[in-house]
Design an enzyme around this catalytic site. Structure first.
Site, PDB file in Angstrom:
ATOM      1  N   HIS A   1       3.146 -26.161  11.582  1.00 34.24           N
ATOM      2  CA  HIS A   1       4.513 -26.695  11.646  1.00 34.24           C
ATOM      3  C   HIS A   1       4.587 -28.037  12.387  1.00 34.24           C
ATOM      4  O   HIS A   1       5.225 -28.976  11.915  1.00 34.24           O
ATOM      5  CB  HIS A   1       5.441 -25.703  12.352  1.00 34.24           C
ATOM      6  CG  HIS A   1       5.325 -24.292  11.826  1.00 34.24           C
ATOM      7  ND1 HIS A   1       5.164 -24.015  10.492  1.00 34.24           N
ATOM      8  CD2 HIS A   1       5.355 -23.086  12.451  1.00 34.24           C
ATOM      9  CE1 HIS A   1       5.092 -22.706  10.326  1.00 34.24           C
ATOM     10  NE2 HIS A   1       5.198 -22.117  11.504  1.00 34.24           N
TER      11      HIS A   1
ATOM     12  N   ASP B   1      -1.107 -21.161  15.860  1.00 34.26           N
ATOM     13  CA  ASP B   1       0.101 -20.544  15.299  1.00 34.26           C
ATOM     14  C   ASP B   1       1.184 -21.575  14.986  1.00 34.26           C
ATOM     15  O   ASP B   1       1.917 -21.442  14.007  1.00 34.26           O
ATOM     16  CB  ASP B   1       0.640 -19.507  16.306  1.00 34.26           C
ATOM     17  CG  ASP B   1       1.820 -18.715  15.764  1.00 34.26           C
ATOM     18  OD1 ASP B   1       1.761 -18.321  14.576  1.00 34.26           O
ATOM     19  OD2 ASP B   1       2.786 -18.493  16.508  1.00 34.26           O
TER      20      ASP B   1
ATOM     21  N   HIS C   1       6.668 -22.720   6.251  1.00 35.19           N
ATOM     22  CA  HIS C   1       8.105 -22.513   6.033  1.00 35.19           C
ATOM     23  C   HIS C   1       8.962 -23.604   6.675  1.00 35.19           C
ATOM     24  O   HIS C   1      10.110 -23.784   6.306  1.00 35.19           O
ATOM     25  CB  HIS C   1       8.536 -21.103   6.464  1.00 35.19           C
ATOM     26  CG  HIS C   1       8.716 -20.927   7.942  1.00 35.19           C
ATOM     27  ND1 HIS C   1       7.668 -20.681   8.786  1.00 35.19           N
ATOM     28  CD2 HIS C   1       9.811 -20.954   8.726  1.00 35.19           C
ATOM     29  CE1 HIS C   1       8.126 -20.567  10.023  1.00 35.19           C
ATOM     30  NE2 HIS C   1       9.425 -20.731  10.027  1.00 35.19           N
TER      31      HIS C   1
ATOM     32  N   ARG D   1       0.807  -1.216   0.000  1.00 35.52           N
ATOM     33  CA  ARG D   1       0.000   0.000   0.000  1.00 35.52           C
ATOM     34  C   ARG D   1       0.849   1.279   0.000  1.00 35.52           C
ATOM     35  O   ARG D   1       0.431   2.300  -0.543  1.00 35.52           O
ATOM     36  CB  ARG D   1      -0.891  -0.022   1.232  1.00 35.52           C
ATOM     37  CG  ARG D   1      -2.298   0.466   0.927  1.00 35.52           C
ATOM     38  CD  ARG D   1      -3.076   0.573   2.188  1.00 35.52           C
ATOM     39  NE  ARG D   1      -3.310  -0.759   2.747  1.00 35.52           N
ATOM     40  CZ  ARG D   1      -4.467  -1.136   3.243  1.00 35.52           C
ATOM     41  NH1 ARG D   1      -5.490  -0.302   3.238  1.00 35.52           N
ATOM     42  NH2 ARG D   1      -4.629  -2.316   3.760  1.00 35.52           N
TER      43      ARG D   1
ATOM     44  N   GLU E   1      10.534 -21.712  21.898  1.00 37.40           N
ATOM     45  CA  GLU E   1      11.057 -20.400  21.513  1.00 37.40           C
ATOM     46  C   GLU E   1      11.315 -19.579  22.761  1.00 37.40           C
ATOM     47  O   GLU E   1      10.621 -19.755  23.770  1.00 37.40           O
ATOM     48  CB  GLU E   1      10.040 -19.662  20.652  1.00 37.40           C
ATOM     49  CG  GLU E   1       9.721 -20.363  19.352  1.00 37.40           C
ATOM     50  CD  GLU E   1       8.789 -19.520  18.503  1.00 37.40           C
ATOM     51  OE1 GLU E   1       9.293 -18.799  17.634  1.00 37.40           O
ATOM     52  OE2 GLU E   1       7.575 -19.552  18.731  1.00 37.40           O
TER      53      GLU E   1
ATOM     54  N   LYS F   1       6.169 -20.142  23.802  1.00 39.82           N
ATOM     55  CA  LYS F   1       6.986 -18.925  23.774  1.00 39.82           C
ATOM     56  C   LYS F   1       7.527 -18.673  25.173  1.00 39.82           C
ATOM     57  O   LYS F   1       6.947 -19.111  26.159  1.00 39.82           O
ATOM     58  CB  LYS F   1       6.140 -17.741  23.328  1.00 39.82           C
ATOM     59  CG  LYS F   1       5.540 -17.956  21.931  1.00 39.82           C
ATOM     60  CD  LYS F   1       5.720 -16.764  21.051  1.00 39.82           C
ATOM     61  CE  LYS F   1       5.123 -16.968  19.671  1.00 39.82           C
ATOM     62  NZ  LYS F   1       6.123 -17.216  18.628  1.00 39.82           N
TER      63      LYS F   1
END
Ligand code: BG6
Length: 495
Positions: free
Chosen positions: A246, A241, A184, A56, A222, A344
């Site tokens: 994953h 998430d 990924h 944008r 993480e 996390k």
């Protein structure tokens, strides 16, 4: 290395243009631009590939190239930065500002893209709420032709119905064969190595089932917290998430049957069978087989960090930690638990798969006082990549005080075995496969929907049972209930 084409198989054409939406966003700066730099440096991009970037922001081409240069300079190590390579990459980049929520405004973008007879690859890393309009705009402006491929970055919905809406919108213009869903983790070298390890060695396959394996642990921990992703993360949580995509992909690669070939159809056919065989964690079983947590204030690597709610700025019932006990109900994995854990603000950043083999059937050493430990195979995906087999060996000596056996590691440090090969960003591989038209490492619609279906049932069970995440201090391995989840079975998490 790219897969060479199968003998006799038609080779998909390399795209002549790569069109990147979300080009000023975080993923673009941290991952995609540095990946393109890596590919340019190794001369892996087709010589005449044009790269058109859009977002944008009202930048001109030079303004965008400056942004790209800054992003690459801050992400690529100084010794790998080469001014000629950088110039070559920047020269490929053009920029066209666009508000993708207006499908009738795509004309200028189509003009910037130019001819696409030899193929166009599109990468969407925008908010999913824009996917539908973007696809309409691509169609209206003639950018969704027979040689266009569409790559979709997560989140692909937040449950099965919303993921179906996205998939249906994509399917309006792109058949499944030209839709490339990104996870990924599949671009990570060690994840692909899992396939090589399992099917490139005669050693493991005969033991790779309930007859040889006691249980499997998959940990993706993480140390980071919310990282400013307030809008997205609080509506998602660790299950959506990390587990939905994953972790279930890792599980399916560990558990799948040998595909007949290493190709897109065979590999994905086998993965989806595993996903469909996952035993649902339903309203009755979820309480016993799942644990959720949310980090409170604490310290990670000695540095004090605030709680999740403090980072967020308000109270929240979103889970930042999940531990699960899962079963794959099929012949191979009868009664073998898979323990999954992600979170996390845990003590270390590590992604690891532990294959715990069964005890030897009978110990001939018992009367000599030597204890045996069952073999373990530890596949570490990150931060360092290695594969370690823990085996029993005799401790050297004359055994006057009894025989001593000890667990010793047999290590394959991937980094040491391949010192001449640079570790690549997962997106290098994925971008190259997109441009080259190889969907093997992308997620098929049936996989993604099987993943959501399983995750939705678990969420439903949490809602039904009124589950609220238990607090754990940042810098610890989650709530103590996560430890109880495995200890109940006599299993200890490998930290
Ligand atoms: C992303 C999640 O998909 O994966 C993030 O949205 C997470 O929350 C990230 O941090 C982890 O990826 P990696 O490659 O750092 O393990």
């Amino acid at each position: 290395m790219r897969n060479p084409p199968l003998a006799g198989a038609a080779m998909p054409e390399q795209s002549e243009c790569l069109l990147l939406f979300g080009a000023t966003g975080d993923l673009m700066r941290r991952m995609l631009l540095p990946s393109l730099y890596g590919l340019e440096a190794d001369a892996l991009l087709p010589g005449d590939l044009r790269i058109v970037c859009t977002a944008r922001s009202p930048l001109d081409v030079m303004g965008y190239r400056a942004l790209a240069e800054t992003a690459i300079r801050s992400a690529v190590e100084a010794e790998r930065l080469n001014p000629q390579t950088l110039d070559r990459l920047l020269a490929r980049l053009t920029y066209e500002p666009l508000d993708a929520s207006f499908p009738d405004r795509f004309g200028a973008l189509a003009h910037a893209v130019g001819p696409i007879e030899r193929g166009l690859s599109i990468f969407l890393s925008t908010a999913p709420s824009l996917f539908g309009q973007t696809i309409k705009g691509l169609t209206a402006s003639g950018l969704s032709g027979a040689k266009t491929r569409l790559a979709l970055e997560k989140p692909l919905g937040f449950d099965l119905p919303s993921s179906r809406l996205i998939n249906d919108a994509a399917a309006q213009a792109f058949p499944e064969s030209r839709t490339f869903r990104i996870d990924h983790y599949l671009g990570k070298e060690t994840v692909q190595n899992l396939i090589a390890l399992r099917f490139g060695n005669a050693l493991f396959e005969p033991l790779w089932s309930a007859s040889g394996i006691d249980h499997i642990q998959i940990t993706v921990s993480e140390t980071v917290g919310l990282e400013g992703r307030v809008d997205f993360y609080d509506g998602a949580g660790a299950l959506r998430d990390m587990v939905q995509n994953h972790m279930l992909q890792l599980l399916s690669l560990v558990a799948m049957e040998p595909p007949a070939q290493f190709d897109a159809k065979e590999v994905r056919d086998e993965k989806v069978k595993v996903l469909r065989a996952l035993r649902p964690l339903d309203r009755a079983s979820a309480a016993l087989h799942s644990v959720t947590g949310q980090y409170g204030a604490g310290a990670v690597a000695g540095v004090p960090v605030p709680s999740y709610e403090e980072e967020l700025g308000h109270a929240s019932a979103t889970e930042t930690f999940v531990a699960l006990k899962v079963h794959v109900d099929n012949f191979r994995w009868k009664s073998v638990p898979f323990y999954l854990r992600t979170g996390k603000r845990l003590p270390t950043r590590q992604s690891e798969i532990l294959i715990q083999f069964k005890d030897v059937r009978h110990s001939i050493f018992e009367r000599r006082g030597a204890a045996l430990k069952a073999n373990k195979l530890v596949i570490r995906l990150q931060p360092d990549e290695n594969i370690r087999l823990l085996m029993m060996a005799k401790q050297p000596g004359l055994d006057r005080e009894g025989l001593r056996l000890r667990e010793v590691p047999l290590d394959i440090g991937i980094a040491n075995a391949f010192t001449d090969v640079r570790r690549r960003i997962a997106y290098e591989r994925l971008l190259l496969d997109l441009i080259g038209g190889d969907p093997t490492l992308f997620v098929r619609r049936d996989e993604v929907e099987a993943q959501w279906d399983w995750v939705d049932r678990l969420r439903d069970a949490w809602v039904y049972n009124g589950v609220v995440p238990r607090l754990y201090p940042a810098g610890t391995w989650g709530p103590s209930a996560a430890i109880a989840l495995t200890e109940r079975d006599g299993v200890t998490w490998r930290d």
